[in-house]
Every structure is written in C-alpha cells, then in structure tokens.
Design a protein around this motif. Structure first.
Motif, PDB file in Angstrom:
ATOM      1  N   GLY A   1     -10.701 -48.477  -8.311  1.00 25.50           N
ATOM      2  CA  GLY A   1     -11.958 -49.217  -8.245  1.00 25.50           C
ATOM      3  C   GLY A   1     -12.778 -48.875  -7.018  1.00 25.50           C
ATOM      4  N   VAL A   2     -12.133 -48.745  -5.885  1.00 30.05           N
ATOM      5  CA  VAL A   2     -12.846 -48.380  -4.658  1.00 30.05           C
ATOM      6  C   VAL A   2     -13.494 -47.006  -4.805  1.00 30.05           C
ATOM      7  CG1 VAL A   2     -12.523 -47.758  -2.230  1.00 30.05           C
ATOM      8  CG2 VAL A   2     -11.514 -49.859  -3.121  1.00 30.05           C
ATOM      9  N   THR A   3     -12.785 -46.053  -5.405  1.00 35.98           N
ATOM     10  CA  THR A   3     -13.348 -44.716  -5.596  1.00 35.98           C
ATOM     11  C   THR A   3     -14.573 -44.756  -6.505  1.00 35.98           C
ATOM     12  OG1 THR A   3     -11.154 -43.728  -5.329  1.00 35.98           O
ATOM     13  CG2 THR A   3     -12.849 -42.374  -6.365  1.00 35.98           C
ATOM     14  N   VAL A   4     -14.487 -45.486  -7.611  1.00 34.79           N
ATOM     15  CA  VAL A   4     -15.625 -45.588  -8.534  1.00 34.79           C
ATOM     16  C   VAL A   4     -16.812 -46.275  -7.853  1.00 34.79           C
ATOM     17  CG1 VAL A   4     -16.441 -46.612 -10.691  1.00 34.79           C
ATOM     18  CG2 VAL A   4     -14.174 -45.564 -10.593  1.00 34.79           C
ATOM     19  N   LEU A   5     -16.552 -47.351  -7.122  1.00 39.68           N
ATOM     20  CA  LEU A   5     -17.642 -48.077  -6.472  1.00 39.68           C
ATOM     21  C   LEU A   5     -18.251 -47.267  -5.326  1.00 39.68           C
ATOM     22  CD1 LEU A   5     -16.271 -51.742  -6.464  1.00 39.68           C
ATOM     23  CD2 LEU A   5     -17.823 -50.624  -8.074  1.00 39.68           C
ATOM     24  N   LEU A   6     -17.454 -46.461  -4.645  1.00 41.24           N
ATOM     25  CA  LEU A   6     -18.014 -45.556  -3.638  1.00 41.24           C
ATOM     26  C   LEU A   6     -18.946 -44.545  -4.296  1.00 41.24           C
ATOM     27  CD1 LEU A   6     -15.115 -44.696  -1.163  1.00 41.24           C
ATOM     28  CD2 LEU A   6     -17.375 -45.574  -0.564  1.00 41.24           C
ATOM     29  N   TYR A   7     -18.562 -44.030  -5.439  1.00 44.33           N
ATOM     30  CA  TYR A   7     -19.416 -43.107  -6.177  1.00 44.33           C
ATOM     31  C   TYR A   7     -20.725 -43.783  -6.571  1.00 44.33           C
ATOM     32  CZ  TYR A   7     -21.089 -40.814 -10.448  1.00 44.33           C
ATOM     33  OH  TYR A   7     -21.871 -40.251 -11.435  1.00 44.33           O
ATOM     34  N   VAL A   8     -20.630 -44.976  -7.119  1.00 46.43           N
ATOM     35  CA  VAL A   8     -21.832 -45.711  -7.522  1.00 46.43           C
ATOM     36  C   VAL A   8     -22.705 -46.017  -6.310  1.00 46.43           C
ATOM     37  CG1 VAL A   8     -22.665 -47.881  -8.521  1.00 46.43           C
ATOM     38  CG2 VAL A   8     -20.729 -46.683  -9.568  1.00 46.43           C
ATOM     39  N   ASP A   9     -22.090 -46.430  -5.220  1.00 44.90           N
ATOM     40  CA  ASP A   9     -22.840 -46.759  -4.008  1.00 44.90           C
ATOM     41  C   ASP A   9     -23.609 -45.544  -3.488  1.00 44.90           C
ATOM     42  OD1 ASP A   9     -23.497 -48.304  -1.560  1.00 44.90           O
ATOM     43  OD2 ASP A   9     -22.123 -46.897  -0.611  1.00 44.90           O
ATOM     44  N   GLN A  10     -22.964 -44.391  -3.456  1.00 46.14           N
ATOM     45  CA  GLN A  10     -23.642 -43.196  -2.968  1.00 46.14           C
ATOM     46  C   GLN A  10     -24.792 -42.782  -3.883  1.00 46.14           C
ATOM     47  OE1 GLN A  10     -22.423 -43.363   0.299  1.00 46.14           O
ATOM     48  NE2 GLN A  10     -23.122 -41.252   0.078  1.00 46.14           N
ATOM     49  N   ARG A  11     -24.638 -42.955  -5.178  1.00 43.15           N
ATOM     50  CA  ARG A  11     -25.732 -42.626  -6.095  1.00 43.15           C
ATOM     51  C   ARG A  11     -26.865 -43.634  -6.000  1.00 43.15           C
ATOM     52  NH1 ARG A  11     -24.692 -40.608 -12.021  1.00 43.15           N
ATOM     53  NH2 ARG A  11     -26.959 -40.463 -11.720  1.00 43.15           N
ATOM     54  N   ILE A  12     -26.552 -44.890  -5.719  1.00 44.12           N
ATOM     55  CA  ILE A  12     -27.620 -45.870  -5.488  1.00 44.12           C
ATOM     56  C   ILE A  12     -28.402 -45.498  -4.238  1.00 44.12           C
ATOM     57  CG2 ILE A  12     -28.071 -48.257  -4.806  1.00 44.12           C
ATOM     58  CD1 ILE A  12     -25.865 -49.132  -6.692  1.00 44.12           C
ATOM     59  N   ARG A  13     -27.712 -45.141  -3.184  1.00 49.39           N
ATOM     60  CA  ARG A  13     -28.362 -44.812  -1.920  1.00 49.39           C
ATOM     61  C   ARG A  13     -29.200 -43.539  -2.022  1.00 49.39           C
ATOM     62  NH1 ARG A  13     -26.046 -47.355   2.651  1.00 49.39           N
ATOM     63  NH2 ARG A  13     -24.335 -48.763   2.084  1.00 49.39           N
ATOM     64  N   ARG A  14     -28.748 -42.560  -2.791  1.00 51.22           N
ATOM     65  CA  ARG A  14     -29.408 -41.263  -2.810  1.00 51.22           C
ATOM     66  C   ARG A  14     -30.320 -41.062  -4.012  1.00 51.22           C
ATOM     67  NH1 ARG A  14     -27.297 -37.500   0.717  1.00 51.22           N
ATOM     68  NH2 ARG A  14     -25.400 -38.113   1.822  1.00 51.22           N
ATOM     69  N   GLU A  15     -29.997 -41.693  -5.134  1.00 51.92           N
ATOM     70  CA  GLU A  15     -30.688 -41.363  -6.381  1.00 51.92           C
ATOM     71  C   GLU A  15     -31.293 -42.564  -7.089  1.00 51.92           C
ATOM     72  OE1 GLU A  15     -27.626 -39.465  -8.584  1.00 51.92           O
ATOM     73  OE2 GLU A  15     -27.499 -37.744  -7.244  1.00 51.92           O
ATOM     74  N   GLY A  16     -31.212 -43.747  -6.491  1.00 50.03           N
ATOM     75  CA  GLY A  16     -31.764 -44.920  -7.155  1.00 50.03           C
ATOM     76  C   GLY A  16     -31.052 -45.247  -8.449  1.00 50.03           C
ATOM     77  N   LEU A  17     -29.733 -45.097  -8.474  1.00 51.82           N
ATOM     78  CA  LEU A  17     -28.975 -45.367  -9.697  1.00 51.82           C
ATOM     79  C   LEU A  17     -29.072 -46.823 -10.115  1.00 51.82           C
ATOM     80  CD1 LEU A  17     -26.977 -44.248 -11.846  1.00 51.82           C
ATOM     81  CD2 LEU A  17     -25.123 -44.911 -10.298  1.00 51.82           C
ATOM     82  N   ASP A  18     -29.427 -47.705  -9.178  1.00 57.13           N
ATOM     83  CA  ASP A  18     -29.525 -49.124  -9.528  1.00 57.13           C
ATOM     84  C   ASP A  18     -30.540 -49.356 -10.638  1.00 57.13           C
ATOM     85  OD1 ASP A  18     -31.384 -48.243  -7.630  1.00 57.13           O
ATOM     86  OD2 ASP A  18     -31.872 -50.289  -7.056  1.00 57.13           O
ATOM     87  N   LEU A  19     -31.607 -48.546 -10.692  1.00 56.50           N
ATOM     88  CA  LEU A  19     -32.595 -48.689 -11.766  1.00 56.50           C
ATOM     89  C   LEU A  19     -31.974 -48.369 -13.119  1.00 56.50           C
ATOM     90  CD1 LEU A  19     -35.700 -47.030 -10.082  1.00 56.50           C
ATOM     91  CD2 LEU A  19     -35.275 -49.454 -10.418  1.00 56.50           C
ATOM     92  N   GLU A  20     -31.182 -47.308 -13.169  1.00 56.67           N
ATOM     93  CA  GLU A  20     -30.527 -46.946 -14.416  1.00 56.67           C
ATOM     94  C   GLU A  20     -29.480 -47.984 -14.813  1.00 56.67           C
ATOM     95  OE1 GLU A  20     -31.565 -44.451 -16.166  1.00 56.67           O
ATOM     96  OE2 GLU A  20     -32.994 -43.802 -14.649  1.00 56.67           O
ATOM     97  N   LEU A  21     -28.746 -48.496 -13.829  1.00 59.74           N
ATOM     98  CA  LEU A  21     -27.752 -49.530 -14.126  1.00 59.74           C
ATOM     99  C   LEU A  21     -28.422 -50.797 -14.637  1.00 59.74           C
ATOM    100  CD1 LEU A  21     -25.413 -49.121 -11.014  1.00 59.74           C
ATOM    101  CD2 LEU A  21     -24.941 -48.389 -13.348  1.00 59.74           C
ATOM    102  N   ALA A  22     -29.540 -51.179 -14.011  1.00 63.41           N
ATOM    103  CA  ALA A  22     -30.252 -52.382 -14.449  1.00 63.41           C
ATOM    104  C   ALA A  22     -30.757 -52.222 -15.875  1.00 63.41           C
ATOM    105  CB  ALA A  22     -31.410 -52.677 -13.493  1.00 63.41           C
ATOM    106  N   ARG A  23     -31.278 -51.053 -16.189  1.00 62.94           N
ATOM    107  CA  ARG A  23     -31.766 -50.817 -17.549  1.00 62.94           C
ATOM    108  C   ARG A  23     -30.616 -50.867 -18.547  1.00 62.94           C
ATOM    109  NH1 ARG A  23     -34.825 -45.305 -18.564  1.00 62.94           N
ATOM    110  NH2 ARG A  23     -32.683 -44.507 -18.419  1.00 62.94           N
ATOM    111  N   ALA A  24     -29.472 -50.263 -18.193  1.00 59.42           N
ATOM    112  CA  ALA A  24     -28.316 -50.290 -19.089  1.00 59.42           C
ATOM    113  C   ALA A  24     -27.764 -51.696 -19.253  1.00 59.42           C
ATOM    114  CB  ALA A  24     -27.231 -49.363 -18.557  1.00 59.42           C
ATOM    115  N   ALA A  25     -27.911 -52.535 -18.210  1.00 59.48           N
ATOM    116  CA  ALA A  25     -27.431 -53.914 -18.284  1.00 59.48           C
ATOM    117  C   ALA A  25     -28.417 -54.836 -18.984  1.00 59.48           C
ATOM    118  CB  ALA A  25     -27.138 -54.438 -16.875  1.00 59.48           C
ATOM    119  N   GLY A  26     -29.604 -54.309 -19.351  1.00 59.20           N
ATOM    120  CA  GLY A  26     -30.584 -55.113 -20.066  1.00 59.20           C
ATOM    121  C   GLY A  26     -31.475 -55.952 -19.191  1.00 59.20           C
TER     122      GLY A  26
END
Length: 415
Positions: A381-406
C-alpha cells in the motif's frame, strides 16, 4: 484515465516538471466564459456576484481611489497562474480562497492532493482495515503456501547436517553446513519473491480501487492483475539480475585477484548503488500494473517520478521497512518462544535441533504467516500511494482520480 483502476499511460504528460495544459482541458471546464470560484456553502453566489474590487483579504479595505483591475477576457482562467496539484486549491489569495487551502475531496482512503507521510501510512492501514475481506485472503493464502514449502525445505534439507558445535566440526562439515544453509536460504528467498510478486500484483489493483472509494473482490483483483503478472515477474527478475551483475563487476575482480582491499572497496561501492537503484525503481511495479505498460517503460516511469524526490521516497520506504520489521519481530519472537520451550526447551537452540524439529518449525511458520499477512498489505500500500502521490505532485493525477470517482467540476470550483 478510465473508471477502472488500470490507469492509462500519461503519454506526453510531464513527469519531472509542473503540470502543463490550460484549465480548459480540466474536467468541468467549458473553456469558454470565466468560471469564478464560489465560496463554500453558498450555491447562489454565481447568480449574485459582488461588484468588482470587493475581493480584498478579510480586514483589508481598499481606498476609494484604488483602480479596479481590468476585466478578464473570455476564457481568462488560462491567463491565471497554473493552480498547483491539480487546481484544487487555487492560487494563494485567489478568489474565494482567502489565502487558505480548503479540504480536498476524499472519495476513498486518501484525499486527492499531495500526501504527507502520515497520510500515506494511514491510507495503507485504512485500506487494510476497510477492505480486509479482499486483502486478508490473498496475503493469508500466499503466506501459508510460502511457509508450508519453507518448513518442508528446512526440515528435509537441514536434517542431515551435523549438529556438533563449531569447535568439533571438521572443515568438510563446515563447508557442507554453509553450502546447505545457503541453498536453503536461496530456495526460501525464491519462494518469497514469487509469492510477493503475486501479492503485489493483486493488492495493487485493490489499492487502486480503494483510492476511488470502490471495493474489489479477490476474483476481480486476480482478473485485473493476471495480464501483467508475467511482466511483473520479468521486471523483478531483471532488477535482481542487474543487482547481481553490478556486484559481480565491483566485487569479483578483487576476489579473483585475491586482494581483500579490493573486495572491501567493491562491496562498499556496491551497497550504496543497490540502495540507490532500489529507490530509483521502487515505483516501477505500480507503474507497470496501473499504466499497463511494458517492463522498460515501467523502469523509465519510476525513474522520472522519483527524480527530485529520491530522499523523500527513500525515507518513507525505510520507515515503512522499520515498522514492518518491528511488527515481524514481535510476532515471530512470541511464536518462536512457544515453539522452542514447548518442544525441546532452551537446549534445542544451543545444539541446533530447533532448526529441524517439527514443533519449533511449525510455530515459527505460523508466526511468519501472521506477520506476512499484516506486513505485505502495508508495504504494498505504501508503494502504491507513493506512486499516486508523485503523479499528483507532477502530473495533476488528482483530476483524473476525481473524474474516475465521479466527482463533478473538480478543479474548477475550489474542490
């Protein structure tokens, strides 16, 4: 990104710079008229906009002759500074923000913004606690299979070794003992690696859904992870082969020359390189599984995501390993004491019989099963969340996650 946890490859998205692209591309933005941020809790604000010049900070009253800012043209959000981390905060002091950061959306186990150390650890534990019906069967079955094989290997491969003390052991017996011990260790490590690969593949899919607030079954996790399983095995073997070859290049020349100093120098250089490479490619596994990429692309993605954040990833990884080690020591120590004192007593440790007796081996195996059932989900879990965190910081992945979460209009109205 799709609504499934198999996140699409970012393509041209930057990995080592600020996220690019105009806000017109963000979900919920029509790219046309300016969409000002509305204060939280006031759904009527957009219909009753205050006159220009009243967006000063609390307590600051502008003088009457203060010139008003020019009106933004249509689509003027493209002229504003890019909002950091997916745009959920707005820029400091921006309209409706008052210089503060509103709470980020949290559809699942983590908020959709850059994560702190506590949030990464808490998200990993929260996923284990919330989705234990899917996680525990995976880790329990794999850990049980690993330890059953390990117990039989230790029992039948070490039972023929001499149990005499080191003073009475001949040189031939010492060499046989060392060789058998190394063989057992290698077999155990190989079994552990295979089991860890299967667990990592399946748990990655479960964690990716937990981030979106979705549940996943064991069968669904296996179905989603299976297409990438061979690639994950190849990635793991390639990384291990690279480490071995690096060690051979640095240590083998000194060993062949019989020069102890060269061996020490090579070993001292090898260990830091192993650590550096391990952290540099630590995010390759989630990149491979979630982006459905190839092995080489996964290594490249991990390298880009870790670049500039190596020490942070290193610190979180080491802290997680220390926590896992402490949990394992407590659990293993308890069960090992039961096995030793119930079968043979303290003398079985002195004469070495505890290593091959059924009682101590079984209790030690039970302790390892329990410890791995707890540890493997947290580390994955820590490895996956580190990956997600780095993509949020660098690529704005939070927008894609929010869209996927509806979550609608995320990133355009302050979260």
């Amino acid at each position: 990104m799709n609504d499934s946890p198999g996140w699409a490859t970012p393509g041209s998205s930057p990995s080592d710079g600020d996220r690019q692209g105009s806000p017109a591309d963000r979900p919920g933005s029509d790219g046309g008229a300016q969409q000002p941020a509305r204060p939280t809790g006031d759904p009527k604000w957009s219909a009753e906009q205050p006159p220009p010049g009243q967006w000063s900070s609390p307590g600051a009253t502008p003088p009457a002759d203060t010139p008003q800012p020019p009106a933004q043209p249509s689509g003027g959000w493209g002229q504003q500074p890019a909002a950091p981390y997916g745009g959920q905060y707005g820029y400091p002091g921006g309209p409706g923000q008052w210089g503060q950061q509103p709470p980020a959306a949290k559809p699942g186990v983590i908020p959709l913004r850059p994560l702190g150390l506590g949030e990464i650890l808490d998200g990993s534990v929260a996923t284990l606690r919330t989705h234990w019906r899917s996680i525990v069967p995976i880790t329990l079955v794999v850990a049980t299979v690993i330890q059953v094989i390990s117990v039989f290997v230790q029992k039948y491969m070490l039972s023929d070794l001499p149990l005499s003390s080191a003073e009475d052991m001949t040189a031939e017996e010492a060499i046989d003992s060392l060789g058998s011990t190394l063989t057992v260790s290698m077999v155990d490590q190989f079994i552990q690696v295979l089991g860890t690969i299967v667990v990592t593949a399946m748990l990655t899919m479960i964690f990716s859904r937990a981030i979106l607030g979705q549940h996943s079954t064991v069968s669904a996790a296996w179905r989603e992870a299976r297409p990438q399983l061979l690639r994950l095995i190849g990635l793991t073997l390639l990384l291990a082969l690279g480490i071995i070859l690096l060690g051979a290049v640095l240590v083998l020349p000194g060993a062949l020359a019989g020069n102890a100093d060269l061996i020490v120098i090579g070993f001292v250089a090898w260990v830091p390189l192993i650590i550096w490479l391990g952290i540099k490619f630590s995010l390759a596994s989630p990149a491979l599984m979630l982006e459905k990429s190839t092995v080489i692309k996964a290594f490249t993605r991990s390298s880009k995501l870790v670049r500039g954040a190596w020490w942070r990833v290193f610190g979180i990884t080491v802290l997680t390993a220390l926590i896992a080690s402490m949990v394992a020591l407590v659990v293993l120590g308890f069960f090992q004491m039961i096995g030793v004192f119930a079968f043979g007593g303290i003398y079985s440790l002195a004469d070495g019989s505890a290593q091959t007796a059924w009682g101590p081996l079984i209790f030690f195996g039970i302790g390892l099963i329990i410890a791995q059932t707890i540890i493997m989900p947290i580390q994955s879990g820590v490895t996956v969340l580190l990956y997600v965190d780095q993509r949020i910081r660098r690529e704005g992945l939070d927008l894609e996650l929010a869209r996927a979460a509806g979550i609608e209009n995320y990133g355009t109205t302050g979260g």
